[in-house]
Design a protein around this motif. Structure first.
Motif, mmCIF file in Angstrom:
data_model
loop_
_atom_site.group_PDB
_atom_site.id
_atom_site.type_symbol
_atom_site.label_atom_id
_atom_site.label_comp_id
_atom_site.label_asym_id
_atom_site.label_seq_id
_atom_site.Cartn_x
_atom_site.Cartn_y
_atom_site.Cartn_z
ATOM 1 N N VAL A 46 1.089 -0.943 -0.159
ATOM 2 C CA VAL A 46 0.194 -0.329 0.043
ATOM 3 C C VAL A 46 1.060 1.349 -0.041
ATOM 4 C CG1 VAL A 46 -1.639 1.033 1.292
ATOM 5 C CG2 VAL A 46 -1.413 -0.789 1.248
ATOM 6 N N ASP A 47 0.449 2.294 -0.578
ATOM 7 C CA ASP A 47 1.622 3.689 -0.772
ATOM 8 C C ASP A 47 2.724 3.072 -0.653
ATOM 9 O OD1 ASP A 47 -0.633 4.876 -1.136
ATOM 10 O OD2 ASP A 47 -0.883 4.945 1.227
ATOM 11 N N GLU A 48 3.358 1.993 -1.724
ATOM 12 C CA GLU A 48 4.893 2.116 -1.689
ATOM 13 C C GLU A 48 5.755 1.041 -0.782
ATOM 14 O OE1 GLU A 48 6.520 1.520 -5.163
ATOM 15 O OE2 GLU A 48 4.239 2.586 -5.688
ATOM 16 N N LYS A 49 4.642 0.336 -0.081
ATOM 17 C CA LYS A 49 4.620 0.066 1.789
ATOM 18 C C LYS A 49 4.201 -0.959 1.887
ATOM 19 C CE LYS A 49 6.386 4.078 4.549
ATOM 20 N NZ LYS A 49 5.671 5.273 5.135
ATOM 21 N N TYR A 50 5.610 -2.007 2.386
ATOM 22 C CA TYR A 50 4.745 -3.532 2.350
ATOM 23 C C TYR A 50 3.900 -3.353 3.645
ATOM 24 C CZ TYR A 50 7.618 -4.214 -2.178
ATOM 25 O OH TYR A 50 7.591 -4.268 -3.279
#
Length: 86
Positions: A46-50
């Motif tokens: 989500v939003d480049e975060k895992y």
């Protein structure tokens, strides 16, 4: 997507996300209960975060079955030790 618990470095766990060619580093105490090296996780991005969703029980079972099958094949091919017993 899937991630595999690769190793512990200090107080951090390193999870490899092969399909993304990425690493997720999280504090060990944030891992789901029952986590150990080689545990397979369901991962969300989500939003480049895992983020770890949880342990992927189906993938875990499939990996155990594959390992068992490979070991059975190796044992079936074994002709015994090359060393003599006294």
């Amino acid at each position: 997507m899937k991630g595999v618990f690769d190793r512990i470095e200090g107080n951090s766990a390193v999870i490899l996300i092969e399909e993304e060619k990425a690493e997720l580093v999280v504090p060990v105490n944030e891992l789901p209960n029952g986590s150990k090296v080689n545990t397979i996780f369901s991962i969300d991005k989500v939003d480049e975060k895992y983020h770890i969703i949880g342990i992927d029980q189906i993938a875990e079972q499939e990996a155990k079955e594959k390992t068992s099958n490979l070991l059975a094949k190796l044992r079936a091919k074994s002709t015994g030790s090359k060393f003599k017993n006294d």
